[in-house]
Design an enzyme around this catalytic site. Structure first.
Site, mmCIF file in Angstrom:
data_model
loop_
_atom_site.group_PDB
_atom_site.id
_atom_site.type_symbol
_atom_site.label_atom_id
_atom_site.label_comp_id
_atom_site.label_asym_id
_atom_site.label_seq_id
_atom_site.Cartn_x
_atom_site.Cartn_y
_atom_site.Cartn_z
ATOM 1 N N GLY A 252 3.365 -2.887 -4.014
ATOM 2 C CA GLY A 252 3.680 -4.099 -3.428
ATOM 3 C C GLY A 252 2.781 -5.260 -3.460
ATOM 4 O O GLY A 252 3.146 -6.072 -4.148
ATOM 5 N N SER B 41 2.685 -0.031 -10.014
ATOM 6 C CA SER B 41 2.511 -1.616 -9.604
ATOM 7 C C SER B 41 1.300 -1.768 -8.898
ATOM 8 O O SER B 41 0.363 -1.504 -9.372
ATOM 9 C CB SER B 41 3.865 -1.966 -8.763
ATOM 10 O OG SER B 41 3.917 -3.109 -8.407
ATOM 11 N N TYR B 42 1.466 -2.224 -7.639
ATOM 12 C CA TYR B 42 -0.123 -2.478 -7.053
ATOM 13 C C TYR B 42 -0.751 -1.283 -6.825
ATOM 14 O O TYR B 42 -1.905 -1.365 -6.077
ATOM 15 C CB TYR B 42 0.395 -3.486 -5.615
ATOM 16 C CG TYR B 42 -0.894 -3.937 -5.259
ATOM 17 C CD1 TYR B 42 -1.384 -5.148 -5.882
ATOM 18 C CD2 TYR B 42 -1.842 -3.360 -4.316
ATOM 19 C CE1 TYR B 42 -2.597 -5.735 -5.543
ATOM 20 C CE2 TYR B 42 -2.844 -3.965 -4.022
ATOM 21 C CZ TYR B 42 -3.470 -5.153 -4.468
ATOM 22 O OH TYR B 42 -4.640 -5.768 -4.041
ATOM 23 N N ASP C 89 9.335 -4.589 -18.431
ATOM 24 C CA ASP C 89 8.782 -5.081 -17.287
ATOM 25 C C ASP C 89 8.108 -6.478 -17.439
ATOM 26 O O ASP C 89 7.253 -6.415 -18.362
ATOM 27 C CB ASP C 89 7.886 -4.053 -16.618
ATOM 28 C CG ASP C 89 7.152 -4.590 -15.408
ATOM 29 O OD1 ASP C 89 7.646 -5.458 -14.921
ATOM 30 O OD2 ASP C 89 6.129 -4.138 -14.997
ATOM 31 N N HIS D 201 9.771 -1.918 -14.704
ATOM 32 C CA HIS D 201 8.695 -1.643 -14.042
ATOM 33 C C HIS D 201 8.733 -0.201 -13.325
ATOM 34 O O HIS D 201 7.519 0.232 -13.169
ATOM 35 C CB HIS D 201 8.904 -2.799 -12.767
ATOM 36 C CG HIS D 201 7.601 -2.881 -11.827
ATOM 37 N ND1 HIS D 201 6.445 -3.235 -12.684
ATOM 38 C CD2 HIS D 201 7.341 -2.748 -10.802
ATOM 39 C CE1 HIS D 201 5.318 -3.389 -11.433
ATOM 40 N NE2 HIS D 201 5.976 -2.914 -10.631
#
Length: 476
Positions: free
Chosen positions: A94, A190-191, A398, A450
């Site tokens: 996020g 992701s994060y 992505d 992603h």
């Protein structure tokens, strides 16, 4: 004493404090069986009868006063010998997004949510076929995880997220001691490209500081991972242009004004990024540039707000078992806010009252993220030397954290190449490309965005199986 030595000393003290704070009275150790019984999930509303599944969920307090707690969901392996399978911790990023909303019910978990949110159906490519999956909603404030201290909202960031996750693990293994000897891996996307190596470092340091191994960490794997501010953003600009999302003129302007030397963009760079997004790229999901966006709700151009009218979404990619649906997060929001679902998961009930509705992402956390590492590459260098099994993968569709940026930062590590670039196969089709370095394996997943398991569930399961075995991806 130099500043560097002082920081090392403070870090060592922190690790020992975290480890000691998780210690419990020997008389309480027998309570783990009772705690597991309390956390046992008998059945979720709308859960299919097959496959038979043992699952547990609940809260682990991570602050000394018990006012901050993280929510977990464990889905044990459905393999014939689940007790021999490793334990995989999965983290979404996020920052502020739920590992239940994405990892568990959209990507790798045993269930998917029906379009009307009235029930679940089985995921034929669930990763718990080969591993026990532990989903963690992190940091506090995400999903069912919570803090009852208002000042915590001023302290969101990398450091506390890693410390809380480490505290969670120490206490979770006390509640589930049968997993202490299992091989343990930390995975995410992701994060979580920050969360995963930062947590792995705390676990590694904690093991070194103790007289014996506390957590049997063997390695970590990240997908489309936020890693280094400079290389990731440089990769975004190049990916936009090479995939025809922006004009030559905008690309040239980006290259001129965007230097990516700090975590804050210059005003001119932000202006041209906004122009590209609003005027050139269009209504494209940058997480998966070739798939449709969710049109379940429409937006008013005059007010900028969502209208109450719901429109059907066009979904040409519904392909049987793959079942791609861009509106899945909205189904998750409806499902996980159902009182009967929360009761079944032991979530949001006395004394664990969550002071916010369950949402796929808490954007307030993103807006108040004050502690963001510019790069986690120093951690990679340290843990590569430590011999952990480290794999990095990228879905090649992505544009949020594109393969270009990942290749840039891997190249910056200057690792010796063991196996040169080659196509890897699944079911006699090219599934992606891979290159093995000394201490790190990189792989792309062809046709994935992603969230790699969403569009390529079978290829992603094959990727996981090879990772857990420590085997190179197949050349044919």
């Amino acid at each position: 004493m130099t500043l560097h030595l002082l920081l090392l000393l403070l870090h060592s003290i922190l690790i020992l404090v975290l480890a000691s704070s998780s210690a419990i009275d020997p008389a309480q150790e027998l309570d783990w069986e009772a705690a597991q019984r309390r956390d046992r999930v008998e059945r979720l509303p709308g859960q299919p009868k097959t496959p038979p599944l043992r699952q547990f969920s609940g809260y682990i307090p991570v602050s000394r006063d018990g006012r901050r707690a993280l929510f977990y969901w464990l889905t044990e392996s459905t393999a014939r010998s689940p007790h021999s399978k490793p334990l995989v911790l999965w983290l979404n990023g996020g920052p502020g997004c739920s590992s239940l909303a994405y990892g568990a019910v959209e990507e790798i978990g045993p269930f998917r949510i029906k379009a009307n949110a009235t029930g679940l159906y089985s995921n034929p490519y669930a990763w718990n076929k080969v591993a026990n999956l532990l989903f963690l909603e992190s940091p506090a404030g995400v999903g069912y995880s919570y803090s009852n201290t208002t000042t915590d909202t001023d302290a969101f960031g990398d450091t506390r997220t890693a410390e809380d996750a480490y505290s969670f693990l120490l206490k979770w293994f006390q509640r589930f001691p049968q997993y202490k000897s299992r091989e343990f891996y930390i995975l995410g996307e992701s994060y979580a490209g920050h969360y995963v190596p930062q947590l792995a470092k705390l676990v590694h340091d904690g093991n070194k500081a103790a007289s014996k191994t506390i957590i049997n960490l063997k390695g970590f794997m990240v997908g489309n991972a936020v890693t280094d501010w400079y290389y990731d953003n440089l990769g975004i600009v190049d990916y936009y242009w090479t995939h025809a999302l922006i004009s030559d003129e905008t690309y040239t302007t980006m290259k001129r004004h965007c230097k990516f030397t700090s975590v804050e963009l210059s005003s001119e760079c932000q202006r041209i990024m906004d122009y590209a997004s609003n005027q050139e790229i269009g209504n494209v999901d940058l997480h998966s540039i070739y798939t449709p966006v969710c049109l379940e709700a429409t937006w008013s151009s005059s007010t900028g707000r969502k209208s109450s009218r719901t429109a059907p979404h066009w979904n040409p990619l519904w392909m049987g078992q793959t079942g791609f649906d861009p509106c899945t997060p909205s189904y998750a929001e409806k499902y996980f806010n159902r009182p009967d679902v929360q009761r079944a998961l032991h979530a949001n009930g006395t004394p664990n009252n969550v002071p916010h509705p369950w949402t796929p992402c808490n954007y307030g956390i993103l807006e108040n993220w004050h502690d963001k590492a510019f790069s986690v590459l120093p951690i990679y260098k340290e843990l590569i030397k430590a011999g952990l099994r480290i794999w990095v993968y990228s879905g090649d569709e992505d544009a949020m954290v594109p393969v270009t940026g990942t290749r840039y930062w891997i190249r910056s590590l200057k690792l010796p190449i063991v196996n040169r670039w080659y196509p890897w196969y699944y079911m006699d089709q090219v599934a992606g490309w891979s290159q093995t370095y000394k201490g790190l394996t990189f792989a792309t997943v062809r046709g994935a965005g992603h969230e790699v398991p969403v569009l390529q569930p079978d290829r992603s399961l094959s990727l996981l199986e090879h990772y857990l075995r420590g085997k190179p991806l197949p050349k044919r």
